[in-house]
Design an enzyme around this catalytic site. Structure first.
Site, PDB file in Angstrom:
ATOM      1  N   VAL A  57       1.907   0.516  -4.641  1.00 31.99           N
ATOM      2  CA  VAL A  57       0.603   0.765  -4.014  1.00 31.99           C
ATOM      3  C   VAL A  57       0.183   2.225  -4.223  1.00 31.99           C
ATOM      4  CG1 VAL A  57      -0.706   0.712  -1.853  1.00 31.99           C
ATOM      5  CG2 VAL A  57       1.035  -1.037  -2.292  1.00 31.99           C
ATOM      6  N   VAL A  64      -2.260  -5.985   6.531  1.00 36.40           N
ATOM      7  CA  VAL A  64      -2.314  -7.449   6.608  1.00 36.40           C
ATOM      8  C   VAL A  64      -3.287  -7.953   5.553  1.00 36.40           C
ATOM      9  CG1 VAL A  64      -2.802  -9.454   8.069  1.00 36.40           C
ATOM     10  CG2 VAL A  64      -1.934  -7.352   9.110  1.00 36.40           C
ATOM     11  N   GLY A  66       5.941  -9.377  -8.691  1.00 37.88           N
ATOM     12  CA  GLY A  66       5.769  -8.212  -7.807  1.00 37.88           C
ATOM     13  C   GLY A  66       5.213  -8.554  -6.435  1.00 37.88           C
ATOM     14  N   LYS A  68       2.844  -9.317  10.400  1.00 41.96           N
ATOM     15  CA  LYS A  68       1.386  -9.432  10.226  1.00 41.96           C
ATOM     16  C   LYS A  68       0.768 -10.244  11.364  1.00 41.96           C
ATOM     17  CE  LYS A  68       1.962  -9.008   5.226  1.00 41.96           C
ATOM     18  NZ  LYS A  68       2.287  -9.747   3.998  1.00 41.96           N
TER      19      LYS A  68
END
Ligand code: NAP
Ligand code: HSE
Length: 428
Positions: free
Chosen positions: A14, A132, A187, A205
């Site tokens: 990320v 989330v 991934g 979440k």
């Protein structure tokens, strides 16, 4: 130009994508928002590691605390993952008066109430849109856009890995282990995929969704969870024949027994909007008296979609820094009673392997009856020696359902409770 210095905790899937986007999209973002977003420092474990992006020499550090305290860093992005040291670093940044953007659901689910309080005390933002649903905008809609709605239920496919596995098993007959391997190669999975397949990732979440939907803090301890490692191709087939699709859902409800959140596999009717969500796609289905139903769907994992969500939060926080005002939290939590899962009404699909002789069905029906669980439908196929019995129950308190299953499992005529999966459908 309004320059904002960004410090990143982490530059993996990320963070690396975010850095790449901050460079390649710099002019476009500046044109759209008037912001000059500059990466100033990047904390990683191993600066020598090959990266998919380029940054000037000297920008990497292995000392995250010094990065947070660097006066050139106006805003901190936490994309290192895990509870520690991420938690203490985020807390320190907030206490220092720096807004924080994080994608870390594990951290928010574990310490969100404490961190939101710290952000409020310092008058800065703590934003976690990416925590989330990856690229799906859901945190902002729940905590801001829908703040005036009395939400009754949120049901979500919030783990891409497990939805990918279930889709491959259902559509192509792929073996569970092979489908998991493919999800890892693509991934989607966490470094330890146990968190995905056993439901812990979805539970974090679900805890966040429940807290935002109902305005009361739902800690992880209050989210019972189970995963998909016991879901077999046989049950996927039987469920399909009975009119259901198997999904791993996070379910958050405002019930007469209190606020409830849970994660487990469910049989969903084929015509439910969440049944058609395939592959690694995530989807969140929200119900409320005024909005009726809303469906948010999209890519729930992966560097690009997640970086888009992080970038949106960065832009939001940067605007607030430039406005110079004390920032109020997006949501406040009030105490509310949390439901005991045993009291929540559930329905079950049960597959039993039983002896094929007179009186067996009667004994099993009696065991359900004694536990106050009513049977909705029964399907049976016998071979003279053994029979497979599929039972779908009516709604009854979870504790009664579990009691019925235990009693049935102890009957001599029952060779195995081969599967027991909850059913989510509108009828009783
Ligand atoms: P990742 O690829 O494993 O990257 C983690 C980064 O953090 C790496 O750059 C690593 O450094 C750095 N790091 C880890 N521990 C550190 C420490 N103690 N000190 C300094 N640096 C440290 O993780 P990711 O997939 O990008 O996920 C990041 C966060 O986003 C997690 O909270 C995850 O749950 C969340 N998220 C991820 C996705 C996704 O699809 N990947 C989607 C939604 C949310 P090195 O590079 O040197 O190892
Ligand atoms: N492992 C997670 C998933 C990544 O499969 O959905 C996004 O949180």
């Amino acid at each position: 130009m309004n320059t904002i210095g960004i410090g990143l905790l982490g530059a993996g899937t990320v963070g690396g994508t975010l850095i790449h986007r901050l460079v390649t999209e710099h002019a476009a973002i500046a044109a759209k928002t008037g912001l000059d977003l500059q990466v100033r420092r990047v904390a990683v474990r191993d600066p020598a590691k090959p990266r998919s992006f380029e940054i000037p020499e000297g920008m990497f550090t292995t000392d995250p605390m010094s990065m947070i305290e660097d006066p050139d860093v106006d805003l901190v992005v936490e994309v290192m993952g895990g509870q520690e040291p991420a938690g203490d670093l985020v807390l320190r940044a907030l206490e220092t008066g720096k807004p924080v953007v994080t994608a870390n659901k594990e951290l928010i689910a574990a310490r969100g109430d404490e961190l939101i309080a710290a952000a409020e005390k310092s008058g800065v933002a703590l934003l976690f849109e990416a925590a989330v649903g990856g690229g799906i905008p859901i945190i902002r809609p729940l905590s801001e856009t829908l703040a005036g709605e009395r939400i009754t239920r949120v049901m979500g496919i919030v783990n891409g890995t497990t939805n990918y596995i279930l889709t491959r098993m259902a559509e192509e007959g792929t073996a569970y282990a092979d489908a998991l391997g493919q999800a890892q190669d693509l991934g989607y999975a966490e470094p330890d995929p146990t968190a995905d397949v056993e439901g812990a990732d979805a539970a974090a979440k679900a805890a966040i969704l429940a807290s935002l939907a109902f305005g009361t803090w739902v800690g992880l301890d209050h989210v019972p969870h189970s995963g998909i490692s016991q879901v077999t191709a046989t049950d996927i087939r039987y469920a399909r024949d009975l009119g259901y699709t198997i999904k791993l859902l996070g379910i958050a409800e405002d019930t007469p027994q209190g606020v409830s959140a849970r994660v487990h596999p469910v049989l969903l009717p084929h015509d439910h909007p969440l049944s058609s969500i395939r592959g690694a796609t995530n989807a969140i289905f929200i119900e409320g008296p005024a909005i009726d139903t809303l469906l948010f769907a999209g890519p729930g994992a992966g560097g690009d979609p997640t970086a888009t969500a992080v970038l949106g939060d960065v832009i939001d926080a940067a605007r607030e820094i430039l406005a110079g005002a004390q920032v109020a939290p997006r949501i406040r939590f009030a105490p509310s009673s949390l439901a005991d899962f045993g009291a929540i009404p559930t329905k079950w699909y049960v597959r039993l392997e039983v002896e094929d002789r007179p009186g067996v069905l009667a004994q099993i029906a009696a065991a359900f009856g004694e536990a106050s669980v009513s049977i909705k439908s029964v399907w049976q196929e016998g071979t003279d020696d053994e029979a497979t019995l599929l039972i779908v129950t009516h709604r009854a308190p979870e504790a009664d359902q579990e009691n019925a299953l235990r009693t049935v499992g102890n009957l001599d005529c029952v060779n195995a409770v081969a599967a027991a999966i909850r059913v989510e459908s509108e009828e009783a």
